[in-house]
Design a protein around this motif. Structure first.
Motif, PDB file in Angstrom:
ATOM      1  N   GLN A 153       0.844  -1.187   0.000  1.00 23.94           N
ATOM      2  CA  GLN A 153       0.000   0.000   0.000  1.00 23.94           C
ATOM      3  C   GLN A 153       0.884   1.244   0.000  1.00 23.94           C
ATOM      4  OE1 GLN A 153      -3.102   0.327  -0.463  1.00 23.94           O
ATOM      5  NE2 GLN A 153      -3.957  -1.704  -0.070  1.00 23.94           N
ATOM      6  N   PRO A 154       0.419   2.340  -0.610  1.00 23.82           N
ATOM      7  CA  PRO A 154       1.223   3.569  -0.585  1.00 23.82           C
ATOM      8  C   PRO A 154       1.584   4.036   0.819  1.00 23.82           C
ATOM      9  CG  PRO A 154      -0.499   3.739  -2.237  1.00 23.82           C
ATOM     10  CD  PRO A 154      -0.762   2.463  -1.487  1.00 23.82           C
ATOM     11  N   LEU A 155       0.673   3.908   1.781  1.00 21.27           N
ATOM     12  CA  LEU A 155       1.000   4.358   3.135  1.00 21.27           C
ATOM     13  C   LEU A 155       2.112   3.527   3.744  1.00 21.27           C
ATOM     14  CD1 LEU A 155      -2.430   5.271   4.801  1.00 21.27           C
ATOM     15  CD2 LEU A 155      -0.677   6.795   3.872  1.00 21.27           C
ATOM     16  N   HIS A 156       2.114   2.209   3.520  1.00 26.10           N
ATOM     17  CA  HIS A 156       3.219   1.377   3.995  1.00 26.10           C
ATOM     18  C   HIS A 156       4.532   1.803   3.336  1.00 26.10           C
ATOM     19  CE1 HIS A 156       0.563  -1.336   6.060  1.00 26.10           C
ATOM     20  NE2 HIS A 156       0.064  -1.880   4.973  1.00 26.10           N
ATOM     21  N   THR A 206      -2.324   7.884  -9.603  1.00 23.15           N
ATOM     22  CA  THR A 206      -3.431   8.264 -10.457  1.00 23.15           C
ATOM     23  C   THR A 206      -2.895   8.970 -11.707  1.00 23.15           C
ATOM     24  OG1 THR A 206      -3.669  10.337  -9.238  1.00 23.15           O
ATOM     25  CG2 THR A 206      -4.995   8.476  -8.500  1.00 23.15           C
ATOM     26  N   SER A 207      -3.776   9.324 -12.604  1.00 15.14           N
ATOM     27  CA  SER A 207      -3.352   9.909 -13.879  1.00 15.14           C
ATOM     28  C   SER A 207      -2.613  11.228 -13.699  1.00 15.14           C
ATOM     29  CB  SER A 207      -4.561  10.111 -14.787  1.00 15.14           C
ATOM     30  OG  SER A 207      -5.509  10.971 -14.164  1.00 15.14           O
ATOM     31  N   ASP A 208      -2.870  11.947 -12.591  1.00 12.12           N
ATOM     32  CA  ASP A 208      -2.176  13.212 -12.358  1.00 12.12           C
ATOM     33  C   ASP A 208      -0.924  13.046 -11.510  1.00 12.12           C
ATOM     34  OD1 ASP A 208      -3.474  12.605 -10.020  1.00 12.12           O
ATOM     35  OD2 ASP A 208      -4.592  14.479  -9.876  1.00 12.12           O
ATOM     36  N   GLY A 209      -0.514  11.796 -11.280  1.00  8.76           N
ATOM     37  CA  GLY A 209       0.726  11.546 -10.568  1.00  8.76           C
ATOM     38  C   GLY A 209       0.591  11.452  -9.065  1.00  8.76           C
ATOM     39  N   ALA A 210      -0.618  11.553  -8.547  1.00  5.15           N
ATOM     40  CA  ALA A 210      -0.816  11.527  -7.104  1.00  5.15           C
ATOM     41  C   ALA A 210      -0.964  10.091  -6.589  1.00  5.15           C
ATOM     42  CB  ALA A 210      -2.044  12.334  -6.728  1.00  5.15           C
ATOM     43  N   LEU A 211      -0.713   9.932  -5.302  1.00  9.06           N
ATOM     44  CA  LEU A 211      -0.857   8.626  -4.660  1.00  9.06           C
ATOM     45  C   LEU A 211      -2.164   8.567  -3.885  1.00  9.06           C
ATOM     46  CD1 LEU A 211       2.737   8.216  -3.195  1.00  9.06           C
ATOM     47  CD2 LEU A 211       1.788   7.064  -5.211  1.00  9.06           C
ATOM     48  N   PRO A 212      -2.921   7.495  -4.034  1.00  9.68           N
ATOM     49  CA  PRO A 212      -4.028   7.257  -3.107  1.00  9.68           C
ATOM     50  C   PRO A 212      -3.458   6.745  -1.789  1.00  9.68           C
ATOM     51  CG  PRO A 212      -3.829   5.422  -4.622  1.00  9.68           C
ATOM     52  CD  PRO A 212      -2.784   6.431  -5.038  1.00  9.68           C
ATOM     53  N   ALA A 213      -4.162   6.966  -0.716  1.00  2.00           N
ATOM     54  CA  ALA A 213      -3.676   6.466   0.573  1.00  2.00           C
ATOM     55  C   ALA A 213      -3.755   4.948   0.643  1.00  2.00           C
ATOM     56  CB  ALA A 213      -4.470   7.100   1.708  1.00  2.00           C
ATOM     57  N   VAL A 214      -4.895   4.398   0.195  1.00  2.00           N
ATOM     58  CA  VAL A 214      -5.131   2.958   0.290  1.00  2.00           C
ATOM     59  C   VAL A 214      -5.774   2.479  -0.997  1.00  2.00           C
ATOM     60  CG1 VAL A 214      -6.262   1.117   1.588  1.00  2.00           C
ATOM     61  CG2 VAL A 214      -5.438   3.140   2.797  1.00  2.00           C
ATOM     62  N   ARG A 215      -5.228   1.418  -1.557  1.00  6.21           N
ATOM     63  CA  ARG A 215      -5.775   0.833  -2.778  1.00  6.21           C
ATOM     64  C   ARG A 215      -6.741  -0.300  -2.440  1.00  6.21           C
ATOM     65  NH1 ARG A 215      -3.856   1.308  -7.577  1.00  6.21           N
ATOM     66  NH2 ARG A 215      -3.599  -0.952  -7.942  1.00  6.21           N
ATOM     67  N   PRO A 216      -7.626  -0.648  -3.390  1.00  5.31           N
ATOM     68  CA  PRO A 216      -8.694  -1.607  -3.076  1.00  5.31           C
ATOM     69  C   PRO A 216      -8.218  -3.009  -2.718  1.00  5.31           C
ATOM     70  CG  PRO A 216      -8.707  -1.008  -5.420  1.00  5.31           C
ATOM     71  CD  PRO A 216      -7.788  -0.060  -4.736  1.00  5.31           C
ATOM     72  N   GLY A 217      -6.960  -3.349  -2.996  1.00  7.06           N
ATOM     73  CA  GLY A 217      -6.452  -4.649  -2.575  1.00  7.06           C
ATOM     74  C   GLY A 217      -6.464  -4.853  -1.071  1.00  7.06           C
ATOM     75  N   GLN A 218      -6.655  -3.756  -0.319  1.00 10.11           N
ATOM     76  CA  GLN A 218      -6.728  -3.869   1.142  1.00 10.11           C
ATOM     77  C   GLN A 218      -8.022  -4.526   1.596  1.00 10.11           C
ATOM     78  OE1 GLN A 218      -4.283  -3.131   3.191  1.00 10.11           O
ATOM     79  NE2 GLN A 218      -5.429  -3.665   5.046  1.00 10.11           N
ATOM     80  N   ARG A 219      -9.040  -4.493   0.720  1.00  6.20           N
ATOM     81  CA  ARG A 219     -10.337  -5.045   1.101  1.00  6.20           C
ATOM     82  C   ARG A 219     -10.193  -6.535   1.455  1.00  6.20           C
ATOM     83  NH1 ARG A 219     -12.910  -3.302  -2.919  1.00  6.20           N
ATOM     84  NH2 ARG A 219     -13.884  -1.459  -1.974  1.00  6.20           N
TER      85      ARG A 219
END
Length: 314
Positions: free
Chosen positions: A78-81, A112-125
């Motif tokens: 995950q990006p936060l990790h 994302t397309s603008d280069g930003a990071l999401p905090a948590v991706r759906p693989g965490q589900r």
């Protein structure tokens, strides 16, 4: 024959310093990674040992998982990790080389397309996750996740194609902030403190500091916390103080606060050390294990902040 005098009482034990008490707390409760980090920062420990402990959290995709950030359980990257891993590498002077190149490839793949990071991706589900961390199918990029990573990579003079888009995102996000909350402001400061364009960073920080004071995001008087609202969604009593924004005197956020305000903030931080030697977790606690794992991290951070301001030698 002269009478003998009274038997002298045993000498009182020396006062245990905050650092000694914190060390005992770390040995009692911390994961191997935080034990190694404590040893590196305060006991002349080797950076190789920290790196070896960090490797246990690394995944094949170049990211990090396995509850490195305690509020996200499970093995998936995950990006936060990964941001947490970069902070560790930065702290020990190892934020460079092929390891960071692999991390940047991972960051590129999840941005994302603008280069930003999401905090948590759906693989965490499907894995245990703090209830205040949303897991959605198409998460947006956030300054909260992106700012600290971009700032850290700039500070270490890492250059990667992803950084150009991510840096542009951070500038847009920081310079458009109007209504904010403490963790987002901390992320903005982490970016601004190391952004390459220093005049632009100083101007943005000046505007952000006025916003923090106008919106009362920093509790300037620890003896009157009722005068400072807690941000929506935060835990009761989850206030933020000047030292949370200006973690060292070199931070741009230091200029936001008077000497007196900073002194009261640091006094409050020092007084928060608990009987067992550790510092408390102020954010919402949802399970025993994440809280237990987070407290040594919070304790090391508190000690580093106090040392940065000359509050103790260690």
């Amino acid at each position: 024959m002269a009478e003998s005098g009274p038997t002298p009482s045993p000498a009182a034990p020396p006062t245990r310093s905050p650092l000694f008490r914190a060390e005992q707390f770390v040995w009692l409760t911390a994961r191997v990674l935080e034990q190694r980090l404590f040893a590196y920062h305060f006991l002349h420990g080797a950076p190789d040992a920290v790196e070896a402990a960090l490797d246990a959290y690394r995944d094949e995709d170049g990211g990090y998982g396995h509850a490195l950030e305690p509020d996200l359980r499970g093995p998936v990257s995950q990006p936060l990790h990964t941001a947490h891993a970069l902070r560790v590498l930065d702290a020990i002077g190892r934020c460079a080389g092929q390891r960071v190149e692999r991390v940047c490839r991972y960051l590129t793949s999840v941005s994302t397309s603008d280069g930003a990071l999401p905090a948590v991706r759906p693989g965490q589900r499907g894995y245990p996750t703090a209830p205040f961390v949303p897991v959605v199918d198409d998460p947006p990029g956030e300054l909260l996740a992106t700012g600290p990573v971009v700032g850290l990579l700039h500070r270490n003079e890492v250059w990667h194609a992803w950084l150009f888009r991510a840096t542009d995102f951070c500038w847009r996000a920081v310079e458009s902030l109007e209504k904010s909350h403490p963790y987002e402001v901390e992320a903005a400061v982490a970016f601004l403190d190391s952004a390459p364009d220093r005049p632009r960073a100083e101007a943005a920080a000046d505007r952000l500091g006025r916003l923090v004071r106008e919106q009362r995001l920093a509790a300037l008087d620890p003896d009157d916390l009722g005068a400072y609202p807690v941000a929506p969604g935060y835990a009761p009593g989850e206030h933020h103080f000047p030292h949370d924004f200006a973690k060292s005197p070199a931070s741009l956020a230091r200029a936001w606060f008077t000497d007196g305000e900073m002194a009261r903030s640091l006094d409050h931080l020092a007084a928060e050390q608990e009987e067992d030697g550790g510092w408390p977790v102020r954010w919402r606690q949802w399970a025993a294990a994440p809280t237990l794992e987070a407290r040594p991290m919070v304790t090391i951070e508190a000690l580093r902040t106090l040392r940065a301001y000359g509050r103790f030698v260690g």
